[in-house]
Structure formats: structure tokens, C-alpha cells
Design a protein around this motif. Structure first.
Motif, PDB file in Angstrom:
ATOM      1  N   THR A 164       0.894  -1.252  -0.106  1.00  0.00           N
ATOM      2  CA  THR A 164      -0.001   0.202   0.142  1.00  0.00           C
ATOM      3  C   THR A 164       0.792   1.062   0.043  1.00  0.00           C
ATOM      4  O   THR A 164       0.583   2.203  -0.762  1.00  0.00           O
ATOM      5  N   VAL A 165       1.929   1.226   0.900  1.00  0.00           N
ATOM      6  CA  VAL A 165       2.677   2.161   0.967  1.00  0.00           C
ATOM      7  C   VAL A 165       3.483   2.625  -0.497  1.00  0.00           C
ATOM      8  O   VAL A 165       3.502   3.808  -0.940  1.00  0.00           O
ATOM      9  N   ILE A 166       4.067   1.492  -1.144  1.00  0.00           N
ATOM     10  CA  ILE A 166       4.396   1.485  -2.394  1.00  0.00           C
ATOM     11  C   ILE A 166       3.656   2.220  -3.472  1.00  0.00           C
ATOM     12  O   ILE A 166       3.760   3.058  -4.402  1.00  0.00           O
ATOM     13  N   ALA A 167       2.107   1.529  -3.425  1.00  0.00           N
ATOM     14  CA  ALA A 167       1.246   2.139  -4.493  1.00  0.00           C
ATOM     15  C   ALA A 167       1.032   3.610  -4.057  1.00  0.00           C
ATOM     16  O   ALA A 167       0.727   4.401  -5.085  1.00  0.00           O
ATOM     17  N   LEU A 168       1.024   4.155  -2.941  1.00  0.00           N
ATOM     18  CA  LEU A 168       0.861   5.471  -2.467  1.00  0.00           C
ATOM     19  C   LEU A 168       1.968   6.346  -2.983  1.00  0.00           C
ATOM     20  O   LEU A 168       1.657   7.536  -3.398  1.00  0.00           O
ATOM     21  N   ALA A 169       3.243   5.892  -2.933  1.00  0.00           N
ATOM     22  CA  ALA A 169       4.395   6.921  -3.209  1.00  0.00           C
ATOM     23  C   ALA A 169       4.616   6.704  -4.867  1.00  0.00           C
ATOM     24  O   ALA A 169       5.270   7.500  -5.133  1.00  0.00           O
ATOM     25  N   ALA A 170       4.304   5.586  -5.657  1.00  0.00           N
ATOM     26  CA  ALA A 170       4.556   5.728  -6.860  1.00  0.00           C
ATOM     27  C   ALA A 170       4.262   6.763  -7.936  1.00  0.00           C
ATOM     28  O   ALA A 170       5.102   7.494  -8.454  1.00  0.00           O
ATOM     29  N   PRO A 171       3.026   7.374  -7.840  1.00  0.00           N
ATOM     30  CA  PRO A 171       2.916   8.706  -8.571  1.00  0.00           C
ATOM     31  C   PRO A 171       3.911   9.680  -8.247  1.00  0.00           C
ATOM     32  O   PRO A 171       4.527  10.672  -8.962  1.00  0.00           O
ATOM     33  N   ALA A 172       4.250  10.045  -6.828  1.00  0.00           N
ATOM     34  CA  ALA A 172       5.233  10.973  -6.396  1.00  0.00           C
ATOM     35  C   ALA A 172       6.557  10.739  -6.849  1.00  0.00           C
ATOM     36  O   ALA A 172       7.256  11.501  -7.420  1.00  0.00           O
ATOM     37  N   LEU A 173       6.947   9.361  -6.787  1.00  0.00           N
ATOM     38  CA  LEU A 173       8.425   8.897  -7.260  1.00  0.00           C
ATOM     39  C   LEU A 173       8.222   9.089  -8.929  1.00  0.00           C
ATOM     40  O   LEU A 173       9.402   9.735  -9.469  1.00  0.00           O
ATOM     41  N   ASP A 174       7.261   8.785  -9.681  1.00  0.00           N
ATOM     42  CA  ASP A 174       7.183   9.227 -10.995  1.00  0.00           C
ATOM     43  C   ASP A 174       7.283  10.713 -11.396  1.00  0.00           C
ATOM     44  O   ASP A 174       7.840  11.132 -12.108  1.00  0.00           O
ATOM     45  N   LEU A 175       6.719  11.669 -10.485  1.00  0.00           N
ATOM     46  CA  LEU A 175       6.922  13.152 -10.586  1.00  0.00           C
ATOM     47  C   LEU A 175       8.307  13.447 -10.545  1.00  0.00           C
ATOM     48  O   LEU A 175       8.602  14.166 -11.206  1.00  0.00           O
ATOM     49  N   VAL A 176       8.829  12.979  -9.313  1.00  0.00           N
ATOM     50  CA  VAL A 176      10.178  12.901  -9.187  1.00  0.00           C
ATOM     51  C   VAL A 176      11.338  12.717 -10.518  1.00  0.00           C
ATOM     52  O   VAL A 176      11.974  13.622 -10.856  1.00  0.00           O
ATOM     53  N   LEU A 177      10.878  11.322 -10.911  1.00  0.00           N
ATOM     54  CA  LEU A 177      11.660  11.213 -12.210  1.00  0.00           C
ATOM     55  C   LEU A 177      11.355  11.923 -13.325  1.00  0.00           C
ATOM     56  O   LEU A 177      12.209  12.360 -14.086  1.00  0.00           O
ATOM     57  N   PHE A 178      10.266  12.398 -13.428  1.00  0.00           N
ATOM     58  CA  PHE A 178       9.858  13.140 -14.833  1.00  0.00           C
ATOM     59  C   PHE A 178      10.583  14.718 -14.624  1.00  0.00           C
ATOM     60  O   PHE A 178      11.024  15.151 -15.396  1.00  0.00           O
ATOM     61  N   ALA A 179      10.496  15.374 -13.517  1.00  0.00           N
ATOM     62  CA  ALA A 179      11.130  16.620 -13.304  1.00  0.00           C
ATOM     63  C   ALA A 179      12.640  16.495 -13.396  1.00  0.00           C
ATOM     64  O   ALA A 179      13.171  17.326 -14.076  1.00  0.00           O
ATOM     65  N   ALA A 180      13.173  15.271 -12.985  1.00  0.00           N
ATOM     66  CA  ALA A 180      14.715  15.103 -13.060  1.00  0.00           C
ATOM     67  C   ALA A 180      15.053  14.900 -14.346  1.00  0.00           C
ATOM     68  O   ALA A 180      16.089  15.424 -15.028  1.00  0.00           O
ATOM     69  N   ASP A 181      14.530  14.269 -15.137  1.00  0.00           N
ATOM     70  CA  ASP A 181      14.514  14.162 -16.266  1.00  0.00           C
ATOM     71  C   ASP A 181      14.581  15.508 -17.347  1.00  0.00           C
ATOM     72  O   ASP A 181      15.419  15.702 -18.151  1.00  0.00           O
ATOM     73  N   ARG A 182      13.428  16.258 -16.854  1.00  0.00           N
ATOM     74  CA  ARG A 182      13.370  17.591 -17.856  1.00  0.00           C
ATOM     75  C   ARG A 182      14.453  18.367 -17.229  1.00  0.00           C
ATOM     76  O   ARG A 182      15.181  18.864 -18.202  1.00  0.00           O
ATOM     77  N   LEU A 183      14.904  18.273 -16.030  1.00  0.00           N
ATOM     78  CA  LEU A 183      16.122  19.032 -15.516  1.00  0.00           C
ATOM     79  C   LEU A 183      17.332  18.876 -16.082  1.00  0.00           C
ATOM     80  O   LEU A 183      18.151  19.775 -16.615  1.00  0.00           O
ATOM     81  N   SER A 184      17.649  17.457 -16.446  1.00  0.00           N
ATOM     82  CA  SER A 184      18.966  17.015 -17.001  1.00  0.00           C
ATOM     83  C   SER A 184      18.967  17.451 -18.363  1.00  0.00           C
ATOM     84  O   SER A 184      20.113  17.848 -18.917  1.00  0.00           O
ATOM     85  N   ARG A 185      17.723  17.693 -19.084  1.00  0.00           N
ATOM     86  CA  ARG A 185      18.082  18.022 -20.481  1.00  0.00           C
ATOM     87  C   ARG A 185      18.052  19.477 -20.679  1.00  0.00           C
ATOM     88  O   ARG A 185      18.748  19.810 -21.611  1.00  0.00           O
ATOM     89  N   VAL A 186      17.754  20.383 -19.982  1.00  0.00           N
ATOM     90  CA  VAL A 186      17.760  21.764 -19.696  1.00  0.00           C
ATOM     91  C   VAL A 186      19.270  22.128 -19.358  1.00  0.00           C
ATOM     92  O   VAL A 186      19.941  22.785 -19.843  1.00  0.00           O
ATOM     93  N   ALA A 187      19.807  21.263 -18.393  1.00  0.00           N
ATOM     94  CA  ALA A 187      21.061  21.492 -18.079  1.00  0.00           C
ATOM     95  C   ALA A 187      22.207  21.076 -19.303  1.00  0.00           C
ATOM     96  O   ALA A 187      23.035  21.561 -19.265  1.00  0.00           O
ATOM     97  N   GLU A 188      21.630  19.918 -19.886  1.00  0.00           N
ATOM     98  CA  GLU A 188      22.693  19.584 -20.939  1.00  0.00           C
ATOM     99  C   GLU A 188      22.655  20.475 -22.105  1.00  0.00           C
ATOM    100  O   GLU A 188      23.826  20.688 -22.600  1.00  0.00           O
ATOM    101  N   ARG A 189      21.713  21.430 -22.374  1.00  0.00           N
ATOM    102  CA  ARG A 189      21.839  22.478 -23.277  1.00  0.00           C
ATOM    103  C   ARG A 189      23.051  23.330 -23.221  1.00  0.00           C
ATOM    104  O   ARG A 189      23.488  23.816 -24.200  1.00  0.00           O
ATOM    105  N   ASN A 190      23.159  23.655 -21.987  1.00  0.00           N
ATOM    106  CA  ASN A 190      24.106  24.761 -21.626  1.00  0.00           C
ATOM    107  C   ASN A 190      25.611  24.331 -21.730  1.00  0.00           C
ATOM    108  O   ASN A 190      26.673  24.934 -21.336  1.00  0.00           O
ATOM    109  N   GLU A 191      25.818  22.977 -21.873  1.00  0.00           N
ATOM    110  CA  GLU A 191      27.115  22.586 -21.798  1.00  0.00           C
ATOM    111  C   GLU A 191      28.233  23.080 -23.310  1.00  0.00           C
ATOM    112  O   GLU A 191      27.548  23.205 -24.280  1.00  0.00           O
TER     113      GLU A 191
END
Length: 71
Positions: free
Chosen positions: A17-44
Motif C-alpha cells: 500500500t505504501v509503495i502504491a501511494l508513493a509511486a505517483p510522487a516518485l514518477d513525478l520526481v523522475l519526470f522532473a529530474a529528466d526535464r532538468l537534466s535536458r535543460v542543463a545539458e543544453r548549456n554544456e
């Protein structure tokens, strides 16, 4: 696999149950980290090209051969 006791089944159900409740929040963290890494990569900066030596440049050689056979 061994048969689970009632307390083990309850603990397993709570953990799932804890895993099922945390999954959407963890998906959001992964999505935000992916977007942030793409933005940071452009400035290299592009890598620096290799520097040429001070002496005369060596002749190019054919694959697997010496410069004498390049003629």
C-alpha cells in the motif's frame, strides 16, 4: 514458497500500500529530474578540438598499413 502467517500477510499488504501511494510522487520526481537534466545539458560547452603538435604533421596511414604503402 512457504505459507505466510497472518502477520506477514498484513505487513506485506501495508508495504504494498505504501509503495502504491508513493509511486505517483516518485514518477513525478523522475519526470522532473529528466526535464532538468535536458535543460542543463543544453548549456554544456562543446568539447575542445584536439590541438596540433608543434612539429610537422604525420602523414595519414591506410588502415593496417605503413605510410610507404599509401602511394
Amino acid at each position: 514458497m512457504a505459507v505466510l502467517t497472518p502477520s506477514q500477510r498484513a505487513r506485506r499488504r501495508r508495504i504494498e500500500t505504501v509503495i502504491a501511494l508513493a509511486a505517483p510522487a516518485l514518477d513525478l520526481v523522475l519526470f522532473a529530474a529528466d526535464r532538468l537534466s535536458r535543460v542543463a545539458e543544453r548549456n554544456e560547452l562543446d568539447p575542445e578540438p584536439p590541438r596540433l603538435g608543434l612539429g610537422r604533421r604525420a602523414e595519414r596511414t591506410p588502415l593496417g598499413g605503413s605510410p610507404e604503402r599509401a602511394g
